[in-house]
Design an enzyme around this catalytic site. Sequence first.
Site, PDB file in Angstrom:
ATOM      1  N   ASP A  40      37.656   9.436  20.261  1.00 46.85           N
ATOM      2  CA  ASP A  40      38.756  10.319  20.634  1.00 46.85           C
ATOM      3  C   ASP A  40      38.761  10.516  22.144  1.00 46.85           C
ATOM      4  O   ASP A  40      38.419   9.596  22.881  1.00 46.85           O
ATOM      5  CB  ASP A  40      38.625  11.649  19.876  1.00 46.85           C
ATOM      6  CG  ASP A  40      39.965  12.283  19.565  1.00 46.85           C
ATOM      7  OD1 ASP A  40      40.587  12.805  20.501  1.00 46.85           O
ATOM      8  OD2 ASP A  40      40.384  12.271  18.395  1.00 46.85           O
ATOM      9  N   HIS A  76      41.790  17.371  22.693  1.00 43.01           N
ATOM     10  CA  HIS A  76      42.000  16.773  21.372  1.00 43.01           C
ATOM     11  C   HIS A  76      40.679  16.386  20.717  1.00 43.01           C
ATOM     12  O   HIS A  76      40.419  16.702  19.549  1.00 43.01           O
ATOM     13  CB  HIS A  76      42.914  15.557  21.528  1.00 43.01           C
ATOM     14  CG  HIS A  76      43.407  14.968  20.247  1.00 43.01           C
ATOM     15  ND1 HIS A  76      42.726  13.972  19.575  1.00 43.01           N
ATOM     16  CD2 HIS A  76      44.522  15.213  19.517  1.00 43.01           C
ATOM     17  CE1 HIS A  76      43.407  13.640  18.486  1.00 43.01           C
ATOM     18  NE2 HIS A  76      44.500  14.370  18.433  1.00 43.01           N
ATOM     19  N   SER A  97      46.002  14.231  13.012  1.00 38.37           N
ATOM     20  CA  SER A  97      44.782  14.212  13.830  1.00 38.37           C
ATOM     21  C   SER A  97      43.818  15.298  13.401  1.00 38.37           C
ATOM     22  O   SER A  97      42.597  15.121  13.478  1.00 38.37           O
ATOM     23  CB  SER A  97      45.127  14.410  15.309  1.00 38.37           C
ATOM     24  OG  SER A  97      45.638  13.250  15.895  1.00 38.37           O
TER      25      SER A  97
END
Length: 752
Positions: A154, A223, A538
């Site tokens: 990620d 994220h 996600s």
Amino acid sequence: MAKGFFSSSSSRAHHRVAWVLLCLCMMLCRVHGGSSSRKVYIVYLGDVKHGHPDHVVASHHDMLTTLLGSKEESMASVVYNYKHGFSGFAAMLTPEQAERLAEFPEVISVEPSRRHKASTTRSWDFLGLNYQMSGSAVPHGTNYGEDVIIGVIDSGIWPESRSFSDQGYPPIPSRWKGMCQLGPDWDKNNCSRKIIGARFYSAGLPDEVLKTDSLSPRDYGGHGTHCASTAAGSAVQAASFNGLAKGVARGGAPHARIAVYKTLWGAQGIGYTSDFLAAIDDAIHDGVDVLSLSVGFPDENSFGALHAVQKGITVVYAAGNDGPRPQTLENTSPWVITVAASKVDRSFPTAITLGNNQHILGQSLNYHVVNSSAGSSRFTGLVSDECTIASLNATAKDVKGKILLCSPLPDDPLAIAPGITFNNALQYVRNGGGSGLIFAQYTTDLLGVCQGIACVIVDLDTGKKIKKYILGTSSPMAKIELARTVIGKEISAPKVASFSSRGPSPDYPEIIKPDIAAPGANILAAVGNSYVFMSGTSMATPHVAGIVALLKAQHPDWSPAAIKSAIITSAHVTDERGMPILAEGLPRKIADPFDYGGGNINPGGAADPGLVYDIDPRDYNKFFGCTIIRRANVSCDATTLPAYHLNLPSIAIPELRHPITVWRTVTNVGEVNSVYHAEVQSPAGVKMEIEPPVLVFNAMNKVHTFKVKFSPMWKLQGDYTFGSITWHKEQKAVRIPVAARITIQDFYADVA
């Protein structure tokens, strides 16, 4: 410290030199954004055929030297060598060189490297994993996923977050072979017994991305930190977003270890195929047990995930955020778990009071901000607009001190685009000195942050009621209260989130995708030193990765296919009241396998599934060799069977014109002496027969094969209908979804 956790002094010096050379190369020529005649191509060579990684690399350079004419040009062209889990490389080539290289006999495929983007306190309790409550669904024998290693590919990680505390953790598992790669804002102390490894992959980053990021494993976008803490974050008391959703923040496997592979960069979370493949290759070498990738990935380069699965690593991918339109799925390879997003039993009701004392409830993340109008309990003027971009430009100067109602034109209920236009409208209100925003739209499951002014989202019917009040009043007024957090049985959940991408699979119609749904709407997890909400598949992906870690801890001998089967066959298709799970969309409907695969994930059921549909990972090659191999001069095996014969925990028949028989094999992983009876729910228009209808297991017979015969009931160019096959034993149910479509013509364009 475990051996291999940090590199030796000589190796560190080597990495420093390599890092400097990489930086110089990137300053001189961005490999993805440089010369128009050369770009990065990914060359796939299949299994590793040499004993030592150095020998694999040497074979790559020998091949490139033959192509380019010199060893120097070969060395200069290589971006990555894939040398652990599979053999291949990424190199700067012209289109002509790529075509010539594709003709080499040992080359399987040559593909351009593509650009990709990134696709809690309540969700785990909702799934039954309350580690502080007796009688919860936490699987026995997992010890919260202790010593299972989750690789998170990620945008990096923020190591100072409380979610990554390693207090009380035992030493790093001796099997770990990874490293802690250093950078300008990352030293060896940023790795720990929780974050046991960290790498980054930056070849070809554009200059504008580097301005907002750092060449290190540190996460500046948030994220990756959010996903890692969702999967394996340590327990943190009293976490909240400005008082909303307050509770214990933790991951699904809070004692699991985290290995970080940073491949997404900048505020937009941008990465390239070549980087992801390098990360997967290293993760195979390092010794991860689970890979979590909250990103869209092209199926033509899914061989990296296939090699990981063949090494016993379960790979979990996001389904994508392009729903509720059909055939929008990403990551549809059968060897990975593809995750849809669902909603949990939590809402954030926000009260609106009109000047006529009418009370209306919307939802928002409207929290108190010092010296702002958010949540002020004072009536202010209320105005209305259709909120097109053009009208907003004209309206902003007229909203000073007022609340703006954004509502679509009467003949265009979709005029307000979800998410983007809400943020635009909010910005216009702020720029114009407005005090608040009421935003009317269809359900999107996306709650925007109010950013210092009062805001609330309402549905279209409610928006019309408010607009009717405005039109019928000479001086309309309103006030917006702070949001509250409400959880529990009064909220209908789970539901498939509207943004979650839907099937059928655009790449493999003979496979039902997504595989499973998990919480992904308004999930609270770590970002930096705080906790914020994010939504998307996600967020759903690390939920499944955390549950996979628990299953790996409890059943270390289970294959990735067995784990996937346990998750799919135990999933919920109804809520706790027995009502069918719904899928948000236009309109809202009862969910089907193209919305959520097997259903909404059920961790307790997955830990004790009774039966599993296992797959020898070599079988994938028998069915998908022609998909993986892209060379035009390679002929496929004419006897290759349709993909619905693969022993998956689902069946999809996209072209049913005559009777078709498929077989499935189940392995008993429950009580030794067990008898299961089949329950068949045939898709509409299809006759589905099971033989045998009863399976008897004992110490000598642990595996049984049954056949399923599909027969069309009509001659029709039809659409998909859905059913299921469930094996029952007392209270246990092992269910697989079924999809079938009756057809009479090939290549039929269903457009009118």
